[in-house]
Scaffold this active site. Structure first.
Site, PDB file in Angstrom:
ATOM      1  N   ASP A  97       0.788  -1.243   0.000  1.00 54.37           N
ATOM      2  CA  ASP A  97       0.000   0.000   0.000  1.00 54.37           C
ATOM      3  C   ASP A  97       0.814   1.284   0.000  1.00 54.37           C
ATOM      4  O   ASP A  97       0.318   2.330   0.400  1.00 54.37           O
ATOM      5  CB  ASP A  97      -0.900  -0.009   1.239  1.00 54.37           C
ATOM      6  CG  ASP A  97      -0.095  -0.159   2.532  1.00 54.37           C
ATOM      7  OD1 ASP A  97       1.140  -0.042   2.489  1.00 54.37           O
ATOM      8  OD2 ASP A  97      -0.717  -0.396   3.586  1.00 54.37           O
ATOM      9  N   HIS A 238      12.737   4.651  13.251  1.00 53.72           N
ATOM     10  CA  HIS A 238      12.577   4.816  11.801  1.00 53.72           C
ATOM     11  C   HIS A 238      13.476   5.975  11.353  1.00 53.72           C
ATOM     12  O   HIS A 238      13.765   6.881  12.126  1.00 53.72           O
ATOM     13  CB  HIS A 238      11.102   5.150  11.545  1.00 53.72           C
ATOM     14  CG  HIS A 238      10.664   5.109  10.122  1.00 53.72           C
ATOM     15  ND1 HIS A 238      10.959   6.116   9.237  1.00 53.72           N
ATOM     16  CD2 HIS A 238       9.931   4.195   9.437  1.00 53.72           C
ATOM     17  CE1 HIS A 238      10.424   5.814   8.052  1.00 53.72           C
ATOM     18  NE2 HIS A 238       9.790   4.653   8.146  1.00 53.72           N
TER      19      HIS A 238
HETATM   20  C1  UD1 Z   1       6.425   4.781   4.046  1.00 51.79           C
HETATM   21  C2  UD1 Z   1       5.064   4.321   3.518  1.00 51.79           C
HETATM   22  C3  UD1 Z   1       4.279   3.652   4.613  1.00 51.79           C
HETATM   23  C4  UD1 Z   1       5.068   2.542   5.278  1.00 51.79           C
HETATM   24  C5  UD1 Z   1       6.403   3.078   5.725  1.00 51.79           C
HETATM   25  C6  UD1 Z   1       7.226   1.918   6.229  1.00 51.79           C
HETATM   26  C7  UD1 Z   1       4.067   5.727   1.795  1.00 51.79           C
HETATM   27  C8  UD1 Z   1       3.091   6.786   1.481  1.00 51.79           C
HETATM   28  N1  UD1 Z   1       4.283   5.460   3.086  1.00 51.79           N
HETATM   29  O1  UD1 Z   1       6.195   5.797   4.989  1.00 51.79           O
HETATM   30  O2  UD1 Z   1       3.110   3.073   4.053  1.00 51.79           O
HETATM   31  O3  UD1 Z   1       4.354   2.075   6.385  1.00 51.79           O
HETATM   32  O4  UD1 Z   1       7.091   3.676   4.618  1.00 51.79           O
HETATM   33  O5  UD1 Z   1       8.306   2.333   6.980  1.00 51.79           O
HETATM   34  O6  UD1 Z   1       4.622   5.155   0.908  1.00 51.79           O
HETATM   35  N2  UD1 Z   1      14.049   8.185   5.335  1.00 51.79           N
HETATM   36  C9  UD1 Z   1      15.428   8.062   5.246  1.00 51.79           C
HETATM   37  N3  UD1 Z   1      15.944   6.823   4.967  1.00 51.79           N
HETATM   38  C10 UD1 Z   1      15.177   5.728   4.789  1.00 51.79           C
HETATM   39  C11 UD1 Z   1      13.774   5.858   4.890  1.00 51.79           C
HETATM   40  C12 UD1 Z   1      13.232   7.098   5.146  1.00 51.79           C
HETATM   41  O7  UD1 Z   1      16.145   9.026   5.402  1.00 51.79           O
HETATM   42  O8  UD1 Z   1      15.701   4.638   4.566  1.00 51.79           O
HETATM   43  C13 UD1 Z   1      13.461   9.514   5.658  1.00 51.79           C
HETATM   44  C14 UD1 Z   1      13.477  10.477   4.471  1.00 51.79           C
HETATM   45  O9  UD1 Z   1      13.736  11.767   4.941  1.00 51.79           O
HETATM   46  C15 UD1 Z   1      12.030  10.418   3.982  1.00 51.79           C
HETATM   47  C16 UD1 Z   1      11.265  10.187   5.280  1.00 51.79           C
HETATM   48  O10 UD1 Z   1      12.116   9.332   6.050  1.00 51.79           O
HETATM   49  O11 UD1 Z   1      11.669  11.618   3.324  1.00 51.79           O
HETATM   50  C17 UD1 Z   1       9.908   9.559   5.150  1.00 51.79           C
HETATM   51  O12 UD1 Z   1       9.933   8.413   4.308  1.00 51.79           O
HETATM   52  P1  UD1 Z   1       8.649   8.068   3.381  1.00 51.79           P
HETATM   53  O13 UD1 Z   1       8.923   6.847   2.594  1.00 51.79           O
HETATM   54  O14 UD1 Z   1       8.226   9.266   2.646  1.00 51.79           O
HETATM   55  O15 UD1 Z   1       7.489   7.810   4.410  1.00 51.79           O
HETATM   56  P2  UD1 Z   1       7.327   6.759   5.549  1.00 51.79           P
HETATM   57  O16 UD1 Z   1       6.689   7.471   6.672  1.00 51.79           O
HETATM   58  O17 UD1 Z   1       8.595   6.032   5.760  1.00 51.79           O
HETATM   59  N1  UDP Z   2      11.520  -3.983  10.960  1.00 53.65           N
HETATM   60  C1  UDP Z   2      12.904  -4.113  10.836  1.00 53.65           C
HETATM   61  N2  UDP Z   2      13.709  -3.351  11.634  1.00 53.65           N
HETATM   62  C2  UDP Z   2      13.213  -2.459  12.537  1.00 53.65           C
HETATM   63  C3  UDP Z   2      11.805  -2.312  12.624  1.00 53.65           C
HETATM   64  C4  UDP Z   2      10.992  -3.086  11.817  1.00 53.65           C
HETATM   65  O1  UDP Z   2      13.393  -4.916  10.056  1.00 53.65           O
HETATM   66  O2  UDP Z   2      14.005  -1.811  13.211  1.00 53.65           O
HETATM   67  C5  UDP Z   2      10.657  -4.806  10.081  1.00 53.65           C
HETATM   68  C6  UDP Z   2       9.537  -5.559  10.750  1.00 53.65           C
HETATM   69  O3  UDP Z   2       9.959  -6.837  11.154  1.00 53.65           O
HETATM   70  C7  UDP Z   2       8.505  -5.646   9.622  1.00 53.65           C
HETATM   71  C8  UDP Z   2       8.747  -4.391   8.805  1.00 53.65           C
HETATM   72  O4  UDP Z   2      10.019  -3.904   9.201  1.00 53.65           O
HETATM   73  O5  UDP Z   2       8.763  -6.764   8.800  1.00 53.65           O
HETATM   74  C9  UDP Z   2       7.698  -3.350   9.028  1.00 53.65           C
HETATM   75  O6  UDP Z   2       8.094  -2.182   8.400  1.00 53.65           O
HETATM   76  P1  UDP Z   2       7.530  -0.763   8.833  1.00 53.65           P
HETATM   77  O7  UDP Z   2       7.080  -0.817  10.244  1.00 53.65           O
HETATM   78  O8  UDP Z   2       8.564   0.231   8.445  1.00 53.65           O
HETATM   79  O9  UDP Z   2       6.310  -0.557   7.826  1.00 53.65           O
HETATM   80  P2  UDP Z   2       4.783  -1.027   7.831  1.00 53.65           P
HETATM   81  O10 UDP Z   2       4.737  -2.489   7.987  1.00 53.65           O
HETATM   82  O11 UDP Z   2       4.092  -0.282   8.911  1.00 53.65           O
HETATM   83  O12 UDP Z   2       4.277  -0.564   6.504  1.00 53.65           O
END
Ligand code: UD1
Ligand code: UDP
Length: 382
Positions: A97, A238
């Site tokens: 999603d 995160h």
């Molecule tokens: C995204 C997904 C959400 C999912 C989540 C899992 C969408 C709309 N949202 O949300 O469904 O639950 O990922 O974690 O796709 N960033 C880094 N390094 C990384 C990852 C993120 O620096 O490896 C920072 C960046 O500044 C980025 C921000 O985190 O702009 C947010 O990341 P983004 O993918 O936009 O949204 P999530 O809240 O992670």
């Molecule tokens: N996870 C991970 N390291 C962490 C936290 C979560 O590998 O420090 C894994 C967790 O086991 C699960 C996945 O990340 O498989 C969930 O991802 P996240 O919570 O970012 O996204 P969501 O599932 O809410 O979309």
């Protein structure tokens, strides 16, 4: 000719749950596997790719600091389109999603390339919770040719929306398949000290929880930590700076709170299994918890994963400070309640979901091929 299957994903949870499918495709001569990553999560995605030893064929590298939903979507569509035009896979596979999932599905649809949606049919029916994931998932299902539903409930949601039954397949959740690559009997980690303290593992990141809801939860955690020296709270943060700044502000000074970097998936699964309790707003963690045997308090008002609630492992507690504080203490102090939640049965399948997906894909292209070669015969067989 092998069937050319292009998996497209970009965030940590998609990567974790697509990895077993890709590993199965790579081993199976009936398929040619291609991997495209959007790079929506640069760091947390690469962590998963490294663990599963997946080397992408194409990397769209779209991540920006504090990216907006429109940023991600626009960049994926524009960077993926030339790859699709050039490669023309028989089908693309997307997962779940996220913005990557929606952007990739739209780009594939515009190229009239069939779409297989892994983890289809989860619903809250509230388009702002989770935001924007509920709408993303509905839109992607609408564009998909094959919907791989993890449970009968999610298949039923698709039926309610009049998706064709012939396009819906209940296969289980590939999160359980991923655990076969990670869980091990013996495990230690420097942050898991054997000090007799009860350990609470926390993850929190959802967009709709940023700001006040997250502040309230962190304040509840701070209170729990201050009042109970026999507790230890571990929070792999995160990478979103909005989450990290707030966590550091509310929890950074407490000696029994560890704010740590995201754990890789091997560590996270093994670590989680050895904690007493998980507090999370993560979707994936809700699916894994029943298999880990650890109760979960879900920091959300709604969930598109009601199976875990029915099974008894998950309890929705929302994000109000008093409620999070009270429910956490209750669970830690009431042994009977704790045991009931910890012993619930996993409703997400047997770890064979990837293989089922491959068989559906193969059958789908076999029957298409048969139709092309001999339409009358296929008509007779039906
Ligand atoms: C995204 C997904 C959400 C999912 C989540 C899992 C969408 C709309 N949202 O949300 O469904 O639950 O990922 O974690 O796709 N960033 C880094 N390094 C990384 C990852 C993120 O620096 O490896 C920072 C960046 O500044 C980025 C921000 O985190 O702009 C947010 O990341 P983004 O993918 O936009 O949204 P999530 O809240 O992670
Ligand atoms: N996870 C991970 N390291 C962490 C936290 C979560 O590998 O420090 C894994 C967790 O086991 C699960 C996945 O990340 O498989 C969930 O991802 P996240 O919570 O970012 O996204 P969501 O599932 O809410 O979309």
């Amino acid at each position: 000719m092998p069937i050319k299957v292009m998996a497209i994903f970009g965030t940590r949870p998609e990567a974790i749950k697509m990895a077993p499918v890709i590993k199965a495709l790579e081993r199976d001569g009936r398929f040619q596997s291609q991997v495209v990553v959007s790079g929506q999560h640069r760091d947390m995605l690469d962590q998963v790719l490294a663990y599963f030893e997946i080397v992408p064929d194409f990397d769209l590298n779209i991540m920006k600091k504090s990216q907006s939903l429109s940023d991600i979507t626009v960049r994926i569509i524009s960077r993926l389109t030339p790859v699709l035009e050039d490669q023309r896979p028989d089908i693309v596979l997307v997962h779940g999603d996220t913005a990557t999932t929606l952007g990739a599905s739209l780009a594939a649809y515009y190229q009239k390339i069939p779409i297989g949606h892994v983890e289809a049919g989860l619903r809250t029916w509230d388009k702002y919770s989770p935001f924007p994931e509920e709408a993303n998932r509905q839109l992607v299902d609408a564009l998909s040719d094959l919907c791989f539903a993890p449970t009968p409930e999610s298949a039923n949601n698709l039926m309610k929306e009049n998706h064709l039954p012939s396009q819906i397949f209940v296969v289980g959740n590939t999160a359980i398949d991923a655990m076969k690559y990670t869980i091990q009997q013996e495990y230690t980690h420097p942050c898991l000290a054997d000090n007799g303290k009860k350990k609470i593992l926390v993850t929190m990141h959802r967009r709709e929880n940023l700001g006040k809801p997250m502040t309230e939860v962190f304040q509840a955690l701070a209170l729990l930590a201050q009042e109970n020296n026999s507790l230890e709270i571990i929070f792999p943060m995160h990478k979103n700076p909005a989450v990290r700044l707030l966590a550091q502000k509310e929890l950074g000074q407490l000696s029994n709170v560890q704010l740590i970097e995201p754990l890789d998936i091997f560590d996270f699964h093994n670590f989680a299994q050895r904690c007493n309790l998980i507090l999370t707003d993560s979707g994936g963690v809700q699916e894994e918890a029943p298999s880990l045997g650890v109760p979960v308090l879900v920091l959300r008002e709604t969930t598109e994963r009601p199976e875990g609630v029915k099974a008894g492992t998950l309890k929705l507690v929302g994000t109000k400070k008093e409620v999070v504080y009270r429910e956490t203490l209750k669970l830690l102090e009431n042994e009977e309640l704790y045991r009931k939640m910890a012993q619930a049965k996993n409703p997400y399948g047997d770890g064979q979901s990837s293989q089922r997906i491959l068989e559906v894909l193969f059958q789908h292209f076999q029957s298409k091929q048969a139709t092309l070669e001999n339409p009358q015969l296929v008509e007779l067989m039906e």
